[in-house]
Design a protein around this motif. Structure first.
Motif, short mmCIF file in Angstrom:
data_model
loop_
_atom_site.label_atom_id
_atom_site.label_comp_id
_atom_site.label_asym_id
_atom_site.label_seq_id
_atom_site.Cartn_x
_atom_site.Cartn_y
_atom_site.Cartn_z
N LEU A 1 0.82 -1.12 0.01
CA LEU A 1 0.03 0.02 -0.01
C LEU A 1 0.93 1.22 0.00
CD1 LEU A 1 -3.31 -0.04 1.78
CD2 LEU A 1 -2.55 -0.95 -0.23
N ALA A 2 2.09 1.16 0.88
CA ALA A 2 2.93 2.44 0.75
C ALA A 2 3.43 2.75 -0.72
CB ALA A 2 4.20 1.83 1.61
N ALA A 3 3.52 1.55 -1.49
CA ALA A 3 4.12 1.55 -2.74
C ALA A 3 3.07 2.25 -3.96
CB ALA A 3 4.72 0.45 -3.32
N GLY B 1 5.26 6.75 1.56
CA GLY B 1 4.33 6.49 0.51
C GLY B 1 3.48 7.69 0.23
N LEU B 2 3.16 7.96 1.32
CA LEU B 2 2.25 9.39 1.68
C LEU B 2 2.57 10.54 0.95
CD1 LEU B 2 -0.07 8.45 4.71
CD2 LEU B 2 -0.77 8.01 2.65
N ARG B 3 3.90 10.53 1.48
CA ARG B 3 4.47 12.01 1.06
C ARG B 3 4.92 12.10 -0.61
NH1 ARG B 3 7.41 14.46 6.13
NH2 ARG B 3 6.35 12.98 7.63
N LEU B 4 5.18 11.05 -1.02
CA LEU B 4 5.55 10.69 -2.41
C LEU B 4 4.44 11.02 -3.28
CD1 LEU B 4 7.97 7.89 -2.23
CD2 LEU B 4 8.55 10.26 -2.73
N ARG B 5 3.16 11.01 -2.91
CA ARG B 5 1.86 10.79 -3.94
C ARG B 5 1.91 11.89 -4.78
NH1 ARG B 5 -2.76 9.22 -0.16
NH2 ARG B 5 -3.09 11.39 0.42
N THR B 6 2.24 12.95 -4.44
CA THR B 6 2.25 14.36 -5.23
C THR B 6 3.53 14.37 -6.22
OG1 THR B 6 2.99 15.64 -3.47
CG2 THR B 6 0.67 15.78 -3.69
N VAL B 7 4.57 13.85 -5.77
CA VAL B 7 5.76 14.24 -6.58
C VAL B 7 6.44 13.09 -7.50
CG1 VAL B 7 7.34 13.53 -4.72
CG2 VAL B 7 7.95 15.47 -6.11
N ASP C 1 13.39 -8.82 0.26
CA ASP C 1 12.74 -8.58 1.68
C ASP C 1 13.26 -7.30 2.24
OD1 ASP C 1 11.26 -10.67 1.82
OD2 ASP C 1 12.53 -11.91 3.36
N ASP C 2 13.71 -6.28 1.56
CA ASP C 2 14.02 -4.84 2.21
C ASP C 2 12.70 -4.25 2.80
OD1 ASP C 2 16.86 -4.97 2.24
OD2 ASP C 2 16.85 -4.70 0.14
N TYR C 3 11.81 -4.22 1.71
CA TYR C 3 10.53 -3.48 2.03
C TYR C 3 10.77 -1.94 2.19
CZ TYR C 3 8.94 -8.20 2.15
OH TYR C 3 8.40 -9.34 1.73
N GLU C 4 11.68 -1.35 1.35
CA GLU C 4 12.04 0.01 1.08
C GLU C 4 11.21 0.46 -0.04
OE1 GLU C 4 13.39 1.84 2.99
OE2 GLU C 4 14.64 0.60 4.33
N LEU C 5 10.99 1.88 -0.49
CA LEU C 5 10.20 2.18 -1.68
C LEU C 5 11.30 2.58 -2.55
CD1 LEU C 5 7.30 4.64 -0.20
CD2 LEU C 5 7.55 1.93 -1.02
N LEU C 6 11.07 2.30 -3.84
CA LEU C 6 12.03 2.52 -4.86
C LEU C 6 11.01 3.64 -5.69
CD1 LEU C 6 14.50 2.04 -6.66
CD2 LEU C 6 13.26 0.02 -7.61
N PHE C 7 11.72 4.77 -6.31
CA PHE C 7 10.68 5.55 -6.89
C PHE C 7 11.31 6.57 -7.74
CE2 PHE C 7 11.51 9.34 -4.44
CZ PHE C 7 11.88 8.69 -3.00
N THR C 8 10.78 7.05 -8.75
CA THR C 8 11.32 7.89 -9.69
C THR C 8 10.66 9.52 -9.56
OG1 THR C 8 9.63 7.31 -11.35
CG2 THR C 8 11.57 6.11 -11.32
N VAL C 9 11.27 10.41 -9.70
CA VAL C 9 10.96 11.77 -9.73
C VAL C 9 11.27 12.44 -10.84
CG1 VAL C 9 10.99 13.78 -8.34
CG2 VAL C 9 10.83 11.56 -7.18
N PRO C 10 10.56 13.42 -11.62
CA PRO C 10 10.90 14.30 -12.57
C PRO C 10 11.99 15.33 -12.19
CG PRO C 10 8.52 14.26 -12.28
CD PRO C 10 9.07 13.52 -11.46
#
Ligand code: ADP
Ligand code: MG
Length: 327
Positions: free
Chosen positions: A79-81, A202-208, A265-274
């Protein structure tokens, strides 16, 4: 039919899985044929399910409290992702027998984490058989704001939360394929058994964020999933991958990159940002108690390429664990 010798199924549920109502949006919780929840107007519901099987997803020696924690943690991580706020969960539990000490510890581990994120257990199922735990989690996001895997674009910067590879070292220690000193062992086992899902991040990343995934099957494999879904490629700088003090200690200057990028099994978030939005991350993560590290860049050419300090680095890694791949 009463499948249990000691306590009835209803008594077990009452004793170990009922709790005081904790959410106003649960209209009807455990006890009826189904649960009823009320979704606030203007929101989408996000649903995810994961099964944990003994010997596959956790070692046989795992303490029951850790199993309860991890079963919920892996779902919260999904859900975080998605950038979703977790709210409701159901639990399908298959047990070989009724061991009340086991159930008490399992339930304490599960509810400890559920309480931290205001998740209410609203139903489930109880059966007898080889130990397996399935949790379905449900949460919500403002309509259309969910994070997805398919939004990465060439030029986007790639980030990861926390540190990578600790749980894999913990698992290697449990399997006795690697010897860790006491301090590293404690850290890596905690990361393996009781991961902290990055719900707040995850919540903080929603907009970016343009795309996001949680790192459950290895950094390389999970990054590849974003790239495939988005139809792009990437360059990943190995030296930028954040390692814990415990991991650095284990590797003692000889970092095994294939292990770092492939263990799970790290359960970190991997994400991309413009790139034009990357400057906002500092403010977004102020007071978040979550480090984020830039590890690469999205490129137009498909495929994942590695660099080490700016130089192309040939690294052949299997892209992680696949339950159905032939050995
Ligand atoms: P049914 O036969 O209608 O499926 P059950 O006897 O399986 O009903 O379950 C009774 C109630 O207890 C239901 O509300 C169900 O959701 C809940 N429940 C069953 N097992 C669990 C569990 N392991 N955790 C939480 N709730 C459960
Ligand atoms: Mg049932």
């Amino acid at each position: 039919v009463n499948r249990w010798r000691v306590l009835s199924e209803a008594e077990l549920i009452q004793r170990y899985f009922m709790s005081a109502p904790r959410r106003a949006d649960v209209v009807l919780g455990i006890g009826d044929d189904g649960a009823i929840v009320r979704l606030e107007a203007g929101h989408d519901i996000v649903v995810s399910v994961d099964t944990l099987i003994e010997g596959v997803h956790f070692p046989h020696a795992t303490p029951p409290g850790a199993i309860g924690h991890k079963a919920l943690a892996v779902n919260l991580s999904d859900l975080a992702a998605m950038g979703a706020e977790p709210a409701w969960a159901t639990l399908a539990l298959t047990l070989p027998d009724v061991d009340e000490n086991w159930l008490a510890a399992f339930s304490a581990g599960l509810f400890g984490l559920a309480d931290r994120y205001r998740v209410e257990l609203i139903g489930g199922d109880l059966t007898r058989g080889p130990l397996s735990i399935t949790i379905q989690i449900m949460g919500f996001v403002p309509r259309g704001e969910s994070l997805r895997r398919d939004g990465a674009r060439a030029g986007d910067l790639i980030f990861v939360t926390g540190t990578i590879g600790d749980a894999g070292l913990g698992l290697a220690a449990v399997r006795k394929t690697r010897v860790l000193n006491a301090a590293s062992l404690e850290w890596c086992l905690a990361r393996l058994n009781t991961p902290s899902p990055r719900v707040d991040a995850g919540l903080r990343l929603r907009t970016v964020a343009s795309a996001a995934i949680d790192v459950s099957d290895g950094l390389a494999r999970d990054l590849d999933r974003i790239l495939s879904a988005s139809g792009v490629g990437a360059a990943l700088d190995l030296r930028s991958i954040p390692l814990s003090a415990a991991a650095r200690d284990v590797y003692a200057g000889q970092v095994e990159w294939p292990a770092v990028v492939s263990v799970g099994d790290d359960y970190e978030l991997l994400f991309t940002v413009p790139p034009v939005r990357a400057g906002e991350l500092t403010i977004l993560f102020a007071g978040a108690h979550c480090e984020i590290t830039r590890i690469g860049v999205v490129e137009p050419t498909v495929g994942l390429r590695y660099t080490l300090g700016g130089v192309a680095w040939p690294l052949s890694v299997s892209t992680g664990y696949d339950h159905f791949a032939s050995p």
